[in-house]
Design a protein around this motif. Structure first.
Motif, short mmCIF file in Angstrom:
data_model
loop_
_atom_site.label_atom_id
_atom_site.label_comp_id
_atom_site.label_asym_id
_atom_site.label_seq_id
_atom_site.Cartn_x
_atom_site.Cartn_y
_atom_site.Cartn_z
N LEU A 189 15.63 52.84 53.36
CA LEU A 189 15.79 52.97 54.72
C LEU A 189 15.05 52.00 55.45
O LEU A 189 15.58 51.40 56.55
N ALA A 190 13.70 51.90 55.17
CA ALA A 190 12.83 50.92 55.92
C ALA A 190 13.63 49.37 55.71
O ALA A 190 13.46 48.75 56.70
N CYS A 191 13.90 49.22 54.45
CA CYS A 191 14.53 47.79 54.30
C CYS A 191 15.81 47.81 55.19
O CYS A 191 15.62 46.66 55.87
N ALA A 192 16.60 48.41 54.96
CA ALA A 192 17.78 48.31 55.93
C ALA A 192 17.35 48.43 57.42
O ALA A 192 18.07 47.46 58.34
N ASP A 243 23.51 33.33 44.85
CA ASP A 243 24.77 34.04 45.54
C ASP A 243 24.50 35.18 46.31
O ASP A 243 25.24 35.61 47.19
N PHE A 244 23.09 35.77 46.57
CA PHE A 244 22.69 36.90 47.26
C PHE A 244 21.90 36.23 48.36
O PHE A 244 21.26 37.19 48.93
N ARG A 245 21.45 35.18 48.57
CA ARG A 245 20.64 34.41 49.44
C ARG A 245 21.11 34.93 50.81
O ARG A 245 22.18 34.88 51.11
N GLY A 246 20.20 35.21 51.75
CA GLY A 246 20.46 35.71 53.10
C GLY A 246 20.99 37.14 53.21
O GLY A 246 21.23 37.78 54.02
N ARG A 247 20.91 37.96 52.08
CA ARG A 247 21.14 39.31 51.92
C ARG A 247 19.92 40.01 51.60
O ARG A 247 19.17 39.28 50.73
N ASP A 282 25.93 47.59 54.41
CA ASP A 282 26.71 46.67 54.16
C ASP A 282 26.24 45.34 53.96
O ASP A 282 26.57 44.48 53.07
N GLY A 283 24.86 45.16 54.48
CA GLY A 283 24.05 44.00 54.18
C GLY A 283 23.28 44.05 53.03
O GLY A 283 22.41 43.02 52.82
N ILE A 284 23.56 45.12 52.29
CA ILE A 284 22.46 45.32 51.04
C ILE A 284 23.40 45.24 49.56
O ILE A 284 24.33 45.99 49.88
N GLN A 285 23.07 44.26 48.89
CA GLN A 285 23.79 44.24 47.54
C GLN A 285 22.89 45.10 46.45
O GLN A 285 21.93 44.59 45.96
N PRO A 286 23.47 46.07 46.12
CA PRO A 286 22.69 46.87 44.92
C PRO A 286 23.00 46.15 43.49
O PRO A 286 24.27 45.79 43.21
N LEU A 287 21.84 45.87 42.78
CA LEU A 287 22.19 45.36 41.37
C LEU A 287 21.53 46.19 40.37
O LEU A 287 20.46 46.72 40.59
N PHE A 288 22.28 46.24 39.02
CA PHE A 288 21.57 46.88 38.02
C PHE A 288 21.51 45.88 37.04
O PHE A 288 22.70 45.31 36.60
N ILE A 289 20.64 45.55 36.55
CA ILE A 289 20.06 44.61 35.62
C ILE A 289 19.65 45.20 34.39
O ILE A 289 18.56 45.97 34.25
#
Length: 141
Positions: A12-15, A49-53, A87-94
């Motif tokens: 929440l703080a990040c967004a 691919d995720f720069r700026g997000r 919408d501006g957050i891309q969740p990734l599972f590595i």
């Protein structure tokens, strides 16, 4: 380990907080770095691919019995609660277990938690590079 409430609060703080360009990033250079991995849909993706997000990255593995599913559910719920802000957050599972976690297995797994969660895998060396760059302690899997 980050608890569910801590993860939600951080998300929440990040967004909700967009750092002004003039403010230096206090974490710059401490962890993270380039990666090139295979997404669960077969595309090769990289950090570029995720720069700026905003990117929310979770390292884990599909055979994780309790912690990973709970944290991924929390991540998905937090993104839902953020609504359009997410919408501006891309969740990734590595995955940290690329030998077992194929892109096909990841495709079934990640879609259970959030429709935009992207599962990433690669060769042992590619995953090891990402783990090292992000300073993730690698447990025995």
């Amino acid at each position: 380990m980050i608890g569910r409430r801590s993860l939600l609060a951080a998300l929440l703080a990040c967004a909700g907080t967009r750092l002004a360009a003039q403010q230096p990033d206090p974490l710059a250079g401490r962890f993270g770095g380039p990666f090139s991995l295979i997404a669960h849909d077969g595309r090769r993706v990289s950090d570029a691919d995720f720069r700026g997000r905003f990117v929310l990255i979770y390292f884990g593995y599909t055979r994780c019995p309790d912690v990973c599913p709970i944290d991924l559910l929390t991540m998905g719920e937090a993104l839902k609660k953020l609504g359009r802000e997410a919408d501006g957050i891309q969740p990734l599972f590595i995955t940290v277990d690329p030998a077992r976690d194929t892109k096909e297995l990841l495709a079934d797994y990640v879609t259970s938690f959030h429709p935009r969660l992207l599962g990433l895998t690669g060769s042992e060396a590619e995953v090891a590079d990402a783990v090292r760059a992000w300073k993730i302690g690698r447990a025995h899997v």
